[in-house]
Design a protein around this motif. Structure first.
Motif, short mmCIF file in Angstrom:
data_model
loop_
_atom_site.label_atom_id
_atom_site.label_comp_id
_atom_site.label_asym_id
_atom_site.label_seq_id
_atom_site.Cartn_x
_atom_site.Cartn_y
_atom_site.Cartn_z
N LEU A 90 51.98 53.98 40.67
CA LEU A 90 51.34 53.59 39.42
C LEU A 90 50.49 54.70 38.81
CD1 LEU A 90 50.22 49.98 40.41
CD2 LEU A 90 52.39 50.72 39.42
N GLY A 91 50.17 55.73 39.60
CA GLY A 91 49.42 56.87 39.08
C GLY A 91 48.06 56.49 38.52
N LEU A 92 47.68 57.15 37.43
CA LEU A 92 46.37 56.95 36.84
C LEU A 92 46.25 55.60 36.13
CD1 LEU A 92 45.73 60.52 35.35
CD2 LEU A 92 44.85 59.56 37.48
N GLU A 93 47.38 54.95 35.88
CA GLU A 93 47.37 53.67 35.18
C GLU A 93 47.35 52.49 36.15
OE1 GLU A 93 47.07 53.41 31.94
OE2 GLU A 93 47.01 55.59 31.80
N LEU A 94 46.88 52.72 37.35
CA LEU A 94 46.90 51.71 38.42
C LEU A 94 46.34 50.36 37.95
CD1 LEU A 94 45.73 52.30 42.06
CD2 LEU A 94 44.74 50.44 40.77
N GLY A 95 45.10 50.37 37.46
CA GLY A 95 44.47 49.11 37.05
C GLY A 95 45.21 48.42 35.93
N PHE A 96 45.63 49.20 34.94
CA PHE A 96 46.33 48.63 33.79
C PHE A 96 47.65 48.00 34.21
CE2 PHE A 96 49.65 49.24 30.58
CZ PHE A 96 49.15 48.46 29.54
N GLU A 97 48.44 48.71 35.02
CA GLU A 97 49.76 48.21 35.41
C GLU A 97 49.65 46.97 36.28
OE1 GLU A 97 52.55 49.05 34.27
OE2 GLU A 97 52.22 51.00 33.35
N LEU A 98 48.69 46.95 37.21
CA LEU A 98 48.53 45.77 38.07
C LEU A 98 48.06 44.56 37.26
CD1 LEU A 98 46.92 47.33 41.27
CD2 LEU A 98 49.24 46.42 41.03
N ALA A 99 47.12 44.78 36.35
CA ALA A 99 46.64 43.68 35.51
C ALA A 99 47.77 43.15 34.63
CB ALA A 99 45.47 44.15 34.65
N ARG A 100 48.59 44.05 34.14
CA ARG A 100 49.74 43.65 33.31
C ARG A 100 50.74 42.85 34.15
NH1 ARG A 100 54.19 47.97 31.32
NH2 ARG A 100 55.53 46.60 30.07
N LEU A 101 50.97 43.29 35.38
CA LEU A 101 51.88 42.59 36.27
C LEU A 101 51.36 41.18 36.56
CD1 LEU A 101 54.54 43.43 37.71
CD2 LEU A 101 53.16 43.91 39.74
N ARG A 102 50.06 41.08 36.84
CA ARG A 102 49.46 39.77 37.12
C ARG A 102 49.57 38.85 35.91
NH1 ARG A 102 49.81 36.77 40.22
NH2 ARG A 102 48.83 37.90 41.91
N LYS A 103 49.35 39.38 34.72
CA LYS A 103 49.40 38.56 33.51
C LYS A 103 50.81 38.02 33.28
CE LYS A 103 48.32 38.65 28.57
NZ LYS A 103 47.80 39.47 27.43
N CYS A 104 51.81 38.84 33.55
CA CYS A 104 53.20 38.44 33.29
C CYS A 104 53.76 37.53 34.39
CB CYS A 104 54.09 39.67 33.15
SG CYS A 104 53.75 40.66 31.68
N TYR A 105 53.28 37.70 35.62
CA TYR A 105 53.82 36.94 36.75
C TYR A 105 52.67 36.24 37.48
CZ TYR A 105 57.96 39.62 35.69
OH TYR A 105 59.02 40.17 35.03
N ARG A 106 52.11 35.24 36.83
CA ARG A 106 50.89 34.59 37.32
C ARG A 106 51.07 33.87 38.65
NH1 ARG A 106 46.79 34.71 33.80
NH2 ARG A 106 47.21 35.21 31.62
N SER A 107 52.26 33.35 38.89
CA SER A 107 52.46 32.57 40.12
C SER A 107 52.93 33.42 41.30
CB SER A 107 53.46 31.44 39.87
OG SER A 107 54.73 31.97 39.53
#
Length: 241
Positions: A90-107
């Motif tokens: 995920l590189g420098l965008e670690l927080g952004f990418e993980l938060a985006r993943l959580r938002k899209c796949y909540r369950s």
């Protein structure tokens, strides 16, 4: 191996229930339909794929080698049950990418993995919506146990004994991020109180309690009220149960 024996004793002592380990075998995971493994190293992805197949009968495994692949493959499957994501991908965008993943796949359950993550990085991953963190240098059995615990609904941080990122250091940097009322609601949630009981104890309306609980769900990036207290403990905002 002596190290493996120490782990087996610790895993059983920690209350693994149906996920407890017997010597020489991996624990069974709760049933999952699809696991997406995102790692830049094919050999490591293959190892995790074999671990998933050995731990969960009939599981379908998708392998991804880049950030773009994560989104493309996840969209094709519609709803993976588990993401195993190498933080280095995920590189420098670690927080952004993980938060985006959580938002899209909540369950879905999301587990971050890394060889050299420090306490601040692990905290950032957990705050961004991960259900757990696993050090990539841990034994196969320990990884399997930790993944199984996450799938069973627990927040888990498993790091190397030699890793300075001790769990006591994995904390939210600014505890004042919670208001006094949110902290009070969090404490009562940790005791298992219902919304009605919380309202009565704090002298506020049931609707106000619901608003505070919703805020805590958002702050801790979880979907259910029962997940708030375990996540808060992982992040150092509640004392261990």
């Amino acid at each position: 191996m002596p190290g493996s024996r120490r782990f087996l004793e610790r895993a059983v002592h920690s209350g693994g229930g149906s996920l407890e380990l017997a010597s020489g075998c991996s624990p069974a995971w709760p049933q999952v339909g699809c696991v997406l493994i995102a790692d830049a190293v094919p050999l490591f992805r293959d190892g995790l794929a074999r671990l998933a197949e050995a731990s969960c009968s009939g599981v379908r495994v998708i392998q991804s080698g880049s950030i773009g692949d994560i989104w493309r493959l996840a969209a094709q499957d519609r709803l993976p049950d588990l993401f195993l994501v190498d933080l280095g991908l995920l590189g420098l965008e670690l927080g952004f990418e993980l938060a985006r993943l959580r938002k899209c796949y909540r369950s879905a359950s999301i587990i971050a993995m890394a060889h050299d993550a420090d306490a601040a990085t692990i905290t950032a991953a957990m705050r961004s919506g991960c259900n757990g963190f696993i050090h990539k240098g841990l034994p196969r059995e320990q990884c399997a146990w930790a993944i199984g615990r996450v799938l069973a609904g627990f927040c888990v941080v498993e790091h190397s004994e030699a890793d300075p990122a001790d769990s006591r250091q994995i904390q939210i940097d600014n505890k004042s991020a919670l208001t006094a009322r949110q902290s009070a609601v969090l404490g009562l949630l940790a005791e298992g109180a219902s919304n009605k009981a919380i309202a009565r104890e704090l002298g506020i309306s049931h609707l106000t309690v619901r608003l505070h609980v919703s805020s805590l769900l958002r702050i801790f990036a979880v979907n259910r009220r029962t997940e708030v207290a375990p996540k808060a403990r992982i992040l150092g905002m509640l004392t261990p149960a």
